[in-house]
Structures are given as structure tokens and as C-alpha cells.
Design a protein around this motif. Structure first.
Motif, short mmCIF file in Angstrom:
data_model
loop_
_atom_site.label_atom_id
_atom_site.label_comp_id
_atom_site.label_asym_id
_atom_site.label_seq_id
_atom_site.Cartn_x
_atom_site.Cartn_y
_atom_site.Cartn_z
N PRO A 1 18.78 39.82 13.10
CA PRO A 1 19.74 39.01 12.55
C PRO A 1 19.22 37.76 12.22
CG PRO A 1 20.01 39.28 14.88
CD PRO A 1 18.94 40.22 14.52
N PRO A 2 19.92 36.97 11.24
CA PRO A 2 19.78 35.73 10.82
C PRO A 2 19.86 34.99 12.10
CG PRO A 2 21.45 36.83 9.18
CD PRO A 2 21.21 37.72 10.39
N MET A 3 19.04 33.96 12.02
CA MET A 3 18.86 32.88 13.04
C MET A 3 19.83 31.93 12.91
SD MET A 3 14.55 32.41 13.25
CE MET A 3 14.29 31.99 11.79
N GLU B 1 25.81 49.08 2.48
CA GLU B 1 25.17 49.29 3.85
C GLU B 1 24.21 48.14 4.31
OE1 GLU B 1 23.10 53.12 3.76
OE2 GLU B 1 24.65 54.08 3.03
N THR B 2 24.21 47.89 5.67
CA THR B 2 23.34 46.92 6.02
C THR B 2 21.80 47.02 5.73
OG1 THR B 2 25.00 46.58 7.85
CG2 THR B 2 22.94 45.62 8.30
N ALA B 3 21.64 48.19 5.79
CA ALA B 3 19.93 48.51 5.57
C ALA B 3 19.62 48.01 4.08
CB ALA B 3 19.57 49.96 5.56
N VAL B 4 20.63 47.78 3.10
CA VAL B 4 20.23 47.36 1.57
C VAL B 4 20.11 45.82 1.65
CG1 VAL B 4 21.40 46.88 -0.57
CG2 VAL B 4 21.56 49.12 0.79
N ILE B 5 20.57 45.19 2.70
CA ILE B 5 20.47 43.70 2.75
C ILE B 5 19.32 43.33 3.54
CG2 ILE B 5 21.69 41.53 3.57
CD1 ILE B 5 24.04 43.13 3.79
N PRO B 6 18.30 42.45 2.89
CA PRO B 6 17.10 42.12 3.44
C PRO B 6 17.17 41.19 4.42
CG PRO B 6 17.40 40.81 1.29
CD PRO B 6 18.55 41.86 1.45
N ASP B 7 15.96 41.20 5.34
CA ASP B 7 15.94 40.19 6.62
C ASP B 7 16.05 38.86 6.04
OD1 ASP B 7 16.22 42.27 8.19
OD2 ASP B 7 14.16 42.02 8.93
N ALA B 8 16.75 37.66 6.64
CA ALA B 8 16.59 36.45 6.17
C ALA B 8 17.04 35.48 7.32
CB ALA B 8 17.97 36.24 5.02
N ASP B 9 16.73 34.18 7.08
CA ASP B 9 16.50 33.08 8.12
C ASP B 9 18.08 32.65 8.26
OD1 ASP B 9 13.70 33.12 8.75
OD2 ASP B 9 13.75 32.06 6.68
N VAL B 10 18.59 32.58 7.20
CA VAL B 10 20.17 32.03 7.20
C VAL B 10 21.32 32.85 6.60
CG1 VAL B 10 21.56 29.79 6.74
CG2 VAL B 10 18.98 29.85 6.93
N LEU B 11 22.53 32.97 7.08
CA LEU B 11 23.46 33.79 6.43
C LEU B 11 24.26 32.71 6.09
CD1 LEU B 11 25.01 37.39 7.06
CD2 LEU B 11 26.58 34.97 6.82
N VAL B 12 24.84 32.63 4.87
CA VAL B 12 25.88 31.66 4.38
C VAL B 12 27.12 32.39 3.57
CG1 VAL B 12 24.08 29.53 4.02
CG2 VAL B 12 24.85 31.08 1.87
N GLY B 13 28.01 31.61 3.68
CA GLY B 13 29.56 32.00 2.84
C GLY B 13 30.65 31.40 3.16
N GLY B 14 31.30 31.22 2.12
CA GLY B 14 32.77 30.54 2.21
C GLY B 14 33.83 32.01 2.21
N PHE B 15 34.00 32.76 3.12
CA PHE B 15 34.91 33.89 3.14
C PHE B 15 36.48 33.68 3.21
CE2 PHE B 15 34.09 32.28 7.48
CZ PHE B 15 35.17 32.57 8.26
N PRO B 16 36.99 34.65 2.62
CA PRO B 16 38.17 34.37 2.29
C PRO B 16 39.33 34.11 3.61
CG PRO B 16 37.46 36.51 1.21
CD PRO B 16 36.35 35.98 2.28
N CYS B 17 40.23 33.38 3.58
CA CYS B 17 41.20 33.06 4.69
C CYS B 17 42.22 34.39 4.78
CB CYS B 17 41.67 31.88 4.58
SG CYS B 17 42.69 31.18 5.95
#
Length: 409
Positions: free
Chosen positions: A117-119, A65-81
Motif C-alpha cells: 500500500p502507499p506509504m 480492480e485494485t490489480a490495475v492500479i500500480p504501486d506508488a509511494d503516495v495516494l492523493v485525492g480530493g474525494f467527494p463529500c
């Protein structure tokens, strides 16, 4: 300026975290790693062993759930193709339903549902993303750009080959950054010309300088809704409209082909080889040489499929053993294990031909020494991790550049 807080998705064994936290300017506030195809969560175990279990999630991100994820400045990830096509729109909602299990829509959901949302976004994928799928070139990337445009982000992207900037591996990946419209950096970006941002003042250009063989920048708008983009973008065209470099601002794409500009000394395969004794298991017995030479060699032969259909098969030769005076070829997930393979690396040493050790493979991705060494984790699995990982040095340089841009606004 305080450290920027980071959400790290599809974390693997922590390549993004290593690159960003090494700058001293980022702190991972929450991370997620889930491997759907295995019962034992090997990558997550390594991640927890290196960074601790606190604020780390080992659960399918689509079920978090989105509510579990804390607020942050940056979202990063190498997501699957994957196949990013849009299946349908949700009634009475701004949301979308993409194909089930496609993890881009988890990123979309988090950005959409978060009150703050992350900036900034810092994402990575294989470079074929810009040309996928084969029957509708560029559609997948167009969907992503339109998604981010709808969510209020401007985007810049570049295909970067780590070896072009002195790093030890020829690994080509597309990196893209998103800037939310609420940020000062977005406003600066908005007031620059596309050419200026791409070649001079942009975050990626500051980290990895470029030149161009052409002054031409192609421009076009992505104005349709997401379902229409999914169904009609670039239908009937043989080439993707997306070049290896570009920006998106307010639905308008500017893209061009660029070349790396680097004058420093490069790291080559010889530089990362272990100097001491290497265990016997990595050496290839002489009676196996012929198998390796066949797989690495050129072929023109008739093959028969399981269905009984015969076809002509051909492929060119590969350098065998691998050249020590050049950056290595790309590490793939099948790099580990003893069985002969066309794609595994083989080096010539004074004691004979051998495969690369897990430590050497980590060095090719610029990971800390023995980062993936953990009880219960096989050498084959360690190589698999690195086949999925990114070159930490690329993340580090872009991370430094992004922080410098943010702190100077």
C-alpha cells in the motif's frame, strides 16, 4: 532521492498533480477521473489534453480492480463529500461495505487490497467534513480516522484557508496526511508529543505555521469497531469533538483550535484581473443591475413553498461589487454563466460591472493560464471545474514539506 510515485484519485482537471509535480519531487504514476452525472467526461478530457492519456483511467473507480492500479509511494485525492456511514461488515473479511457509491470506500479498498500500500496519503475535503453529519457531529471524520488507524496509518489534519497564507482566494478546506507504520516518518511522528507535531515539527506546520489562543489540546480515543463508531459516535452532542487541527496515532486523537501565522504580502482580487480587453459577454448590461443588486442585498420577506406553506426568509447583504483590495470569496461550481446570482463574483471596471473570466477564475485557484481552455469546453464548464478544484499553491507547499520530511529521515 528519487521522485515519489503518486496515485491521483478523483483527479478533476489535475490540481493535485500540478501542485506536486511543480516541486520536481513527484511523478504521477496513475490517475483516475470519472464524473458519474455526465455522458461527456469533460474534466477527464482536459486532464488528458494537459497530461496525456497514458496511465490515466476514465472509469468509475469503484469498478476499477485494485490489480490495475500500480504501486506508488503516495495516494492523493480530493474525494467527494458524502454520507460515509458503515452499512455492515463483510463476513469472513476485514473489509467493510459502506453505502453504495460512496467513494471513501474505494480508497479504503485500494489501501486494504494492495500488497504494497502507499506509504503516504494526502487527501482533501470541504471543512464541514469535521462536523458531519448534523445529527451526529464528527461521525464521518471519526469513521475515516478509524479506517486509517485499522490500516496502519497515523494521521494529521488541518483546515487551511488559502487566503490566510497570502493566496488569492478565501477557500477553506481540510487537508489530511497519512503515514504508514512501516515508514521512518511514522516512527518520528510517534516519538513526538502531539503538541510538538501539531505546532512545530509536523509536515503541515512546517508548510503553514500556526499559533494558538489556547494551550489546551483535547484528547480522546476511538476504540470501537467501525460499525459501532458509525452508529454511536458523538450521539446527542451538539458540537463535533474535532477542532480545525489535530493528529491521530494508535487510535488516540489529539485536537485543538489553531490560528494562521503569516506575515507576507497577500494577493488580492485586483492582482488577478486581466489587464487587456475582456469580451463583451462578461459585462453586465445596466438593465440587469437591479436584479444583481436584489440578489446581493439583504432580504426579509415572506416566501411561499411549492406546497403552499408560507415562511419568513431573511439573509444579510453581500459586498457588491466585490472588493478588489481583498482576497476573493470562494469560487463555487455555479460561478459561470450570464444569469444574475448572489454568489457569482462581480467586479467594477472602467467599462462597467462584469463577471470574472475563466482565466481569472483559474488564477484564483493558482492554475496555469488557460489550463482548462479546450475546444468543446464552455466557459460555464471551465468555471464549474474551478468550483470543484483546490488551490494549487496549498498542495505545492504541503508537497514540498512532505518530501523534505521524507528525504531527511
Amino acid at each position: 532521492m528519487k521522485k515519489l510515485k503518486v496515485i491521483e484519485l478523483f483527479a478533476g482537471v489535475g490540481g493535485f498533480r500540478l501542485g506536486l509535480e511543480d516541486t520536481g519531487n513527484y511523478q504521477v504514476a496513475w490517475s483516475n477521473q470519472w464524473e458519474p452525472s455526465t455522458k461527456t467526461q469533460h474534466a477527464s478530457l482536459v486532464y488528458e489534453a494537459r497530461f496525456g492519456k497514458e496511465n490515466h483511467s476514465n472509469k468509475d473507480i469503484s469498478e476499477v480492480e485494485t490489480a490495475v492500479i500500480p504501486d506508488a509511494d503516495v495516494l492523493v485525492g480530493g474525494f467527494p463529500c458524502q454520507d460515509y456511514s458503515v452499512a455492515t461488515t463483510l463476513q469472513n473479511s476485514k473489509g467493510l461495505i459502506g453505502k453504495k457509491g460512496v467513494l471513501w470506500w474505494s480508497i479504503h479498498r485500494i489501501l486494504l487490497e494492495k500488497k504494497n500500500p502507499p506509504m503516504y496519503l494526502f487527501l482533501e475535503n470541504v471543512d464541514r467534513l469535521l462536523k458531519s453529519p448534523s445529527n451526529q457531529r464528527g461521525r464521518d471524520f471519526a469513521i475515516m480516522l478509524k479506517t486509517l488507524d485499522n490500516l496502519g496509518y497515523a494521521v494529521e489534519w488541518r483546515v487551511i484557508n488559502a487566503a490566510d497564507y497570502g493566496m488569492p482566494q478565501r477557500r477553506r478546506r481540510v487537508f489530511f496526511l497519512g503515514y504508514h507504520k512501516s515508514t521512518s516518518l511514522y516512527q518520528i511522528f510517534k516519538n513526538k508529543t502531539a503538541k510538538n507535531w501539531i505546532f512545530e515539527s509536523g509536515t503541515i506546520a512546517s508548510a503553514f505555521p500556526i499559533t494558538s489562543t489556547s494551550s489546551k489540546i483535547d484528547s480522546f480515543k476511538i476504540t470501537d469497531d467501525l460499525v459501532t463508531v458509525s452508529e454511536t459516535f458523538n450521539v446527542g452532542e451538539k458540537l463535533s469533538p474535532f477542532q480545525n487541527t489535530g493528529v491521530l496515532m494508535n487510535g488516540k486523537v489529539h485536537t485543538t483550535k489553531t490560528l494562521p501565522s503569516f506575515e507576507g504580502k497577500g494577493t488580492v482580487l485586483r492582482d488577478i484581473l486581466e489587464k487587456g480587453l475582456v469580451p463583451d459577454e462578461f459585462y453586465i448590461s445596466e438593465n440587469e443591475y437591479a436584479k444583481w443588486e436584489y440578489l446581493k442585498g439583504a432580504k426579509k420577506e415572506t416566501r411561499t413553498a411549492k406546497t403552499g406553506f408560507s415562511y419568513n426568509y431573511s439573509e444579510g447583504s453581500m459586498i457588491f461589487p466585490d472588493a478588489l483590495d481583498n482576497a476573493s470569496r470562494t469560487i463555487i461550481t455555479g460561478e459561470g454563466g450570464k444569469s444574475p446570482s448572489r454568489f457569482k463574483h462581480v467586479v467594477q471596471t472602467t467599462n462597467g460591472l462584469r463577471r470574472l473570466t475563466p482565466l481569472e477564475i483559474e488564477r484564483l485557484n493558482m492554475f496555469p493560464e488557460n489550463h482548462t481552455a479546450l475546444e468543446g469546453i464552455s466557459n460555464t464548464k471551465r468555471a464549474f471545474f474551478m468550483g470543484n478544484a483546490l488551490v494549487v499553491g496549498v498542495v505545492n507547499k504541503i508537497g514540498k514539506s512532505l518530501f523534505d520530511k521524507i528525504s531527511s529521515t
